[in-house]
Design a protein around this motif. Structure first.
Motif, mmCIF file in Angstrom:
data_model
loop_
_atom_site.group_PDB
_atom_site.id
_atom_site.type_symbol
_atom_site.label_atom_id
_atom_site.label_comp_id
_atom_site.label_asym_id
_atom_site.label_seq_id
_atom_site.Cartn_x
_atom_site.Cartn_y
_atom_site.Cartn_z
ATOM 1 N N THR A 124 0.912 -1.156 -0.133
ATOM 2 C CA THR A 124 -0.172 0.073 0.020
ATOM 3 C C THR A 124 0.755 1.267 0.077
ATOM 4 O O THR A 124 0.729 2.176 -0.781
ATOM 5 N N ASN A 148 0.558 6.009 -0.962
ATOM 6 C CA ASN A 148 -0.862 5.860 0.099
ATOM 7 C C ASN A 148 -0.091 5.940 1.587
ATOM 8 O O ASN A 148 0.731 5.658 1.955
ATOM 9 N N SER A 373 -7.623 2.871 8.421
ATOM 10 C CA SER A 373 -7.960 3.289 7.004
ATOM 11 C C SER A 373 -6.876 3.505 6.340
ATOM 12 O O SER A 373 -5.639 3.710 6.874
ATOM 13 N N THR A 374 -7.002 3.395 4.596
ATOM 14 C CA THR A 374 -5.824 3.870 4.066
ATOM 15 C C THR A 374 -6.325 4.822 3.142
ATOM 16 O O THR A 374 -7.485 4.947 2.695
ATOM 17 N N LYS A 375 -5.448 5.839 3.141
ATOM 18 C CA LYS A 375 -5.834 7.131 2.063
ATOM 19 C C LYS A 375 -4.658 7.435 1.460
ATOM 20 O O LYS A 375 -3.692 7.235 1.390
ATOM 21 N N LEU A 382 -9.175 5.207 0.791
ATOM 22 C CA LEU A 382 -9.225 4.187 -0.400
ATOM 23 C C LEU A 382 -10.002 2.925 0.242
ATOM 24 O O LEU A 382 -10.466 2.163 -0.319
ATOM 25 N N SER A 383 -9.641 2.850 1.581
ATOM 26 C CA SER A 383 -10.396 1.686 2.220
ATOM 27 C C SER A 383 -10.364 1.851 3.701
ATOM 28 O O SER A 383 -9.525 2.806 4.245
ATOM 29 N N SER A 384 -11.390 1.490 4.482
ATOM 30 C CA SER A 384 -11.464 1.463 5.999
ATOM 31 C C SER A 384 -11.739 -0.008 6.461
ATOM 32 O O SER A 384 -12.555 -0.734 5.763
ATOM 33 N N ASN A 385 -11.095 -0.049 7.469
ATOM 34 C CA ASN A 385 -11.220 -1.498 8.412
ATOM 35 C C ASN A 385 -12.400 -1.217 9.339
ATOM 36 O O ASN A 385 -12.300 -0.369 10.479
ATOM 37 N N LYS A 386 -13.552 -1.609 9.147
ATOM 38 C CA LYS A 386 -14.572 -1.428 10.287
ATOM 39 C C LYS A 386 -14.527 -2.309 11.274
ATOM 40 O O LYS A 386 -14.141 -3.412 11.245
#
Length: 487
Positions: A124, A148, A373-375, A382-386
């Protein structure tokens, strides 16, 4: 007449040709099918394992990307920089870690093979998710694309408190939020300064260096759990005897013998007549050896499996599995050792913390979360870990009983150094004995949570070779709790 005699022969030849043609077609379509299946498998495998393939030493894609992209940054939960790439005027890129040693193991380093999040999130960090227009603007300046960024759940204040509390001891501290599974702090010592990893590499790998500076003891350390394992005994005993466990009674004389096995309490202390609560609060080895022998073996074995012994943990990064050798053939002597967390039983601080979280969270274990999260470098998510539940390890009634038992450890037992503060705490101490250089020593353990009425922080501490958990691990946990509650 002559032609008539040849007709069957011609028909046989034609039939044979047709048979051969069908066989050739079969082989042809078989190879086509195999090639198609192989193509699908390769494509599927490549998609599902793109990061593994990317990290392969024979893949030069990483160096190509690094020539185009600047490695992304790693941030704490409140947005502080934990790792970043600094570019000098001459274009030289240097990886900078503003907190130096404080986050060394969990964040890791990005050279000399990589470790921590720098390794696990490498794919990432060196990719850039910037939009086409953003990349075009950088192209005009002849600038590299920014990679990222990773936003973690780590809390710098809690991490610093855990780091300072552990001091010069060798050991580990992990702090989590049992309601969400978020990892707030992860400290391991001896540590290292990732800013100096290149210059210190040979020293760390030297045969003369026995400190294990690069080892993350939270996730990779394996220790006898000592009396903290009595949490498992207590859960099993309460579940087997939901209506009668309070009637338990045992007379501790400091030693306990059964079928050739011998157990003694810490420093041969005599506890006298104890019920179940007092056995747990004062961590009576003799009483729990007796309790261990009374447990239903099949049920106990299933409980240990449910609590992830000898199996995988719900953790997305490298770790060592905890083990316990127990089955129908385990002798009474061995079972007595298992019941007090000794023998061949080994456990990581991470695993013990997960078990403690399930008690604090009414029996429900949340999936551990280290990356929130990744931004992109410009802030696009770009993605989130709920947050998510992993499993219910015990029913709410059992969890409630365990909370009471663990609170008694603080109020009346071996963790009394946590008593009397503005917050209520619960936990379990452990003094895990081991032999070194023909001398008996003890690791000091504590695992617990606060406040009891609505747990927000779950802490697990181990200090290598320190002695009593109540004397050494509990004060460290107290200092971390104090910081968490602003004391």
């Amino acid at each position: 007449m002559r032609n008539k005699n040849w007709k069957p022969f011609v028909e046989d030849i034609q039939a044979e040709k047709e048979k051969i043609r069908h066989e050739i077609l079969f082989v042809q379509w078989l190879f086509i099918a195999l090639f198609a299946a192989m193509t699908v498998f390769i494509c599927t495998y490549s998609i599902n394992n793109k990061e593994t393939l990317f990290e392969n030493d024979y893949n030069g894609r990483e160096q190509l990307l690094l020539s185009e992209n600047i490695r992304g940054s790693i941030y704490s939960a409140d947005g502080q920089v934990l790792a970043e790439t600094v570019t000098d005027k001459d274009g030289t890129e240097t990886r900078n870690y503003p907190f130096s040693n404080v986050f060394s193991h969990v964040v890791g380093y990005s050279t000399m093979g990589k470790s921590g999040l720098e390794k696990s999130e490498n794919y990432t960090l060196i990719h850039s998710g910037l939009s086409f227009s953003e990349k075009a603007a950088l192209d005009e300046k002849d600038s590299k694309y920014e990679g990222n960024s990773i936003y973690t759940t780590l809390d710098p204040a809690v991490q610093q408190a855990a780091y300072d509390a552990l001091g010069a001891y060798s050991g580990a501290v992990i702090v989590t939020d049992p309601e969400t599974g978020d990892i707030l702090a992860m400290v391991s010592k001896p540590d290292f300064d990732p800013n100096q990893i290149d210059s210190m590499w040979d020293t760390y790998l030297s045969e003369d260096n026995t400190q294990g500076n690069l080892l993350n003891r939270v996730t990779m350390g394996q220790y006898p759990p000592g009396s903290t394992f009595k949490i498992m005994d207590a859960i099993e005993y309460v579940e087997e005897n939901p209506d009668t466990w309070k009637n338990y009674s045992f007379d501790c004389i400091g030693t306990f013998e059964k079928d050739g096995g011998s157990i003694h309490c810490f420093h041969y202390e005599t506890h006298g007549q104890v019920d179940f609560e007092k056995s747990f609060a004062e961590s009576c080895n003799c009483s729990f050896a007796n309790i261990g022998l009374s447990l239903d073996r099949s049920s106990y074995e299933n409980t240990l499996k449910k609590f992830m012994f000898n199996s995988s943990l719900p953790y997305d990064y490298p770790y060592e599995k905890s083990t316990v050798d127990f089955d129908d053939t385990t002798s009474a002597k061995e079972l007595m050792q298992i019941a007090i967390g000794q023998g061949t039983t080994s456990m990581s601080p991470l695993h013990l913390n997960l078990i403690t979280q399930s008690v604090a969270n009414d029996g429900v274990l949340m999936r551990p979360r280290l990356v929130e999260s990744t931004k992109t470098a410009s802030g696009t998510v770009l993605s989130s870990n709920k947050t998510a539940e992993y499993a219910t390890l015990m029913d709410e009634s059992t969890a409630s009983t365990m909370k009471e038992l663990m609170q008694d450890v603080v109020e009346e037992g071996t963790a009394s150094k946590l008593k009397g503060y503005s917050y209520t705490a619960a936990g379990k101490t452990g003094s895990a004995e081991y032999d070194q250089n023909d001398e008996s020593q003890s690791h000091a353990w504590f695992t617990g949570f606060a406040p009891v009425e609505d747990p927000k922080y779950c802490i697990t501490v181990i200090i290598e070779g320190a002695g009593s958990g109540g004397d050494y691990a509990v004060p460290i946990a107290r200092r971390v709790f104090d910081a968490c509650f602003g004391q």
